[in-house]
Enzyme design. Structure first.
Site, short mmCIF file in Angstrom:
data_model
loop_
_atom_site.label_atom_id
_atom_site.label_comp_id
_atom_site.label_asym_id
_atom_site.label_seq_id
_atom_site.Cartn_x
_atom_site.Cartn_y
_atom_site.Cartn_z
CE1 TYR A 62 -3.39 2.73 0.53
CE2 TYR A 62 -2.17 3.41 2.34
CZ TYR A 62 -3.16 3.84 1.36
OH TYR A 62 -3.89 4.96 1.76
CE LYS A 91 6.77 -15.40 -2.17
NZ LYS A 91 7.03 -15.86 -0.95
CE1 TYR A 145 16.53 -11.59 -13.15
CE2 TYR A 145 17.61 -12.11 -15.42
CZ TYR A 145 17.26 -11.24 -14.37
OH TYR A 145 17.37 -9.82 -14.90
CB THR A 175 23.38 -2.33 -17.18
OG1 THR A 175 22.65 -2.37 -18.03
CG2 THR A 175 23.62 -0.82 -16.55
P1 NAD Z 1 20.28 -5.50 -7.69
O1 NAD Z 1 20.32 -6.72 -7.06
O2 NAD Z 1 21.40 -4.54 -7.48
O3 NAD Z 1 18.94 -4.55 -7.45
C1 NAD Z 1 17.62 -5.17 -7.38
C2 NAD Z 1 16.92 -4.62 -5.96
O4 NAD Z 1 15.88 -5.23 -5.78
C3 NAD Z 1 17.81 -4.72 -4.63
O5 NAD Z 1 17.83 -3.67 -4.08
C4 NAD Z 1 17.05 -5.92 -3.96
O6 NAD Z 1 17.02 -5.57 -2.52
C5 NAD Z 1 15.70 -5.52 -4.54
N1 NAD Z 1 14.69 -6.63 -4.47
C6 NAD Z 1 14.62 -7.80 -4.88
N2 NAD Z 1 13.67 -8.58 -4.46
C7 NAD Z 1 12.81 -7.68 -3.83
C8 NAD Z 1 11.84 -7.74 -3.26
N3 NAD Z 1 10.75 -9.01 -3.30
N4 NAD Z 1 10.94 -6.75 -2.57
C9 NAD Z 1 11.69 -5.37 -2.89
N5 NAD Z 1 12.79 -5.23 -3.30
C10 NAD Z 1 13.45 -6.69 -3.82
O7 NAD Z 1 20.01 -5.55 -9.44
P2 NAD Z 1 20.22 -4.48 -10.45
O8 NAD Z 1 21.31 -4.95 -11.57
O9 NAD Z 1 20.18 -3.16 -10.17
O10 NAD Z 1 19.00 -4.81 -11.34
C11 NAD Z 1 17.71 -4.08 -10.98
C12 NAD Z 1 16.52 -4.78 -12.35
O11 NAD Z 1 16.95 -4.72 -13.49
C13 NAD Z 1 16.16 -6.19 -11.70
O12 NAD Z 1 14.72 -6.32 -11.99
C14 NAD Z 1 16.86 -6.75 -12.89
O13 NAD Z 1 16.13 -8.11 -13.59
C15 NAD Z 1 16.92 -5.87 -14.17
N6 NAD Z 1 18.06 -5.93 -15.25
C16 NAD Z 1 19.30 -5.71 -14.71
C17 NAD Z 1 20.38 -5.98 -15.60
C18 NAD Z 1 21.71 -5.57 -15.32
O14 NAD Z 1 22.82 -6.04 -15.97
N7 NAD Z 1 22.21 -5.04 -14.07
C19 NAD Z 1 20.09 -6.63 -16.69
C20 NAD Z 1 18.70 -6.85 -17.14
C21 NAD Z 1 17.80 -6.41 -16.18
#
Ligand code: NAD
Ligand code: UDP
Length: 314
Positions: A62, A91, A145, A175
């Site tokens: 919320y 999930k 994933y 990235t």
């Molecule tokens: P990251 O792990 O640094 O960040 C993910 C964040 O999500 C973390 O802060 C984590 O604590 C939070 N998180 C995870 N599950 C959660 C939940 N159930 N509730 C609340 N918070 C939650 O990863 P990132 O590299 O910053 O990736 C961020 C997003 O970008 C992701 O969705 C990832 O799939 C997507 N992505 C990233 C890349 C990359 O190269 N970095 C590439 C493709 C997609």
């Protein structure tokens, strides 16, 4: 705008929060810190317009007050993280995405999904255009994933079709940049730490597999351009400069001036052989393309790692 950023305390999310604040938006960062860190957003506290909610978005959520956009970035993202957290990953891609689409529907907000190049799996079309449906092993280790993100894309489009929600889907390719967790197991984190510490760079397989690496500032600019656009379907946001993993190791050694050697370790199961975005759509629609070459981005990231390694910050 008042923007909810889930996963805002992660690597990409924290850069996104900072960029949104810099252009005058209000940001509500929602994160359970499972793979992120409060330090990533520490400097955003105290400034106008930033608030933090510690919450698992796979549970009901919320948010009080008006919301103009929901940016769903919460998910374990590095292979090491999602292999350690397979059920949480499924999930947050399914229930989490459903919850956040519900929030967007209730608030009349725009919704942007952080999707991934992993929806293409181990691609047999190269480079990958958005029209390619992919080659994913649903029951392999990476399926947790890949399928979570594919489900998230399907759910996003269903909410658009059924409820008329205004949606965006960013297919993000590898990235890198400051605030990557040194222990996240991703190739650039591993190689930079190993090079800085003078240890061998661990190349998996023979190092001939390819990836295309995008510097975080370019990635965030592309994501914001997509958010501001009117395009509904998926858009690849990544850097099309493609390197083998062995070439990447050589770049990292050069940029850091390291004396490290390379060592070879087994290739993980289902590791994609090749990956490179076709960004024609992003160029045409958004007038966006990446600007930071690999050498420059690696140098900036190496400098950040040097300052933060061993300080408890990464
Ligand atoms: P990251 O792990 O640094 O960040 C993910 C964040 O999500 C973390 O802060 C984590 O604590 C939070 N998180 C995870 N599950 C959660 C939940 N159930 N509730 C609340 N918070 C939650 O990863 P990132 O590299 O910053 O990736 C961020 C997003 O970008 C992701 O969705 C990832 O799939 C997507 N992505 C990233 C890349 C990359 O190269 N970095 C590439 C493709 C997609
Ligand atoms: N890789 C490697 N050494 C490492 C970490 C990763 O050779 O220490 C390889 C990995 O097998 C893959 C590529 O680098 O082929 C990119 O891996 P990463 O985990 O960064 O992300 P992916 O693109 O596989 O999701």
């Amino acid at each position: 705008m008042r923007v909810v950023v889930t996963g805002g305390a992660g690597f990409l999310g924290s850069h996104l929060c900072a960029a949104l604040l810099a252009r005058g938006e209000e940001v509500v960062c929602v994160d359970n810190l499972v793979t992120g860190a409060a330090e990533n957003v520490a400097e955003l506290y105290g400034g106008d317009g930033f608030s933090f909610l510690r919450h698992d978005v796979s549970d009901d959520l919320y948010v009080a007050g008006a919301v103009d956009a929901v940016l769903h970035f919460a998910s374990p993202a590095s292979p090491r993280d999602y292999l350690e957290l397979p059920i949480q990953t499924l999930k947050v891609g399914s229930r989490g995405t459903h919850n956040l689409l519900g929030l967007a529907k209730e608030k009349g907000a725009r919704f942007l999904l952080a999707s991934t190049s992993e929806v293409y799996g181990d691609p047999d079309v190269h480079p990958q255009p958005e029209a390619y449906w992919g080659n994913v092993n649903p029951v392999g280790p990476r399926g947790v994933y890949d399928e979570a993100k594919r489900f998230a894309e399907a759910m996003t489009m269903a909410y658009h079709r059924v409820h008329g929600i205004d949606v965006r889907i960013a297919r993000i390719f590898n990235t890198y940049g400051p605030r990557m967790r040194a222990s996240d197991g991703r190739v650039i984190s591993n190689f930079l730490v190993q090079a800085i510490e003078g240890k061998p760079l661990t190349v998996y397989g023979d190092g001939s597999q390819t990836r295309s690496f995008c510097y975080v500032d370019d990635e965030v600019a592309g994501i914001l351009a997509l958010l501001d656009s009117t395009h509904t379907g998926p858009v690849n946001i990544g850097n099309p400069d493609e390197f083998t993993v062995l070439e990447l190791a050589r770049h990292v050694i050069e940029v850091t001036g390291s004396s490290s050697e390379v060592s070879f370790e087994p290739l993980p199961e289902d590791d994609p052989r090749q990956r490179r975005p076709d960004i024609s759509l992003a160029r045409r629609l958004l007038g966006w393309e990446p600007k930071v070459p690999l050498g420059e981005g690696l140098a900036r990231t190496a400098e950040w790692m040097r300052h933060h390694l061993g300080t408890g910050g990464v």
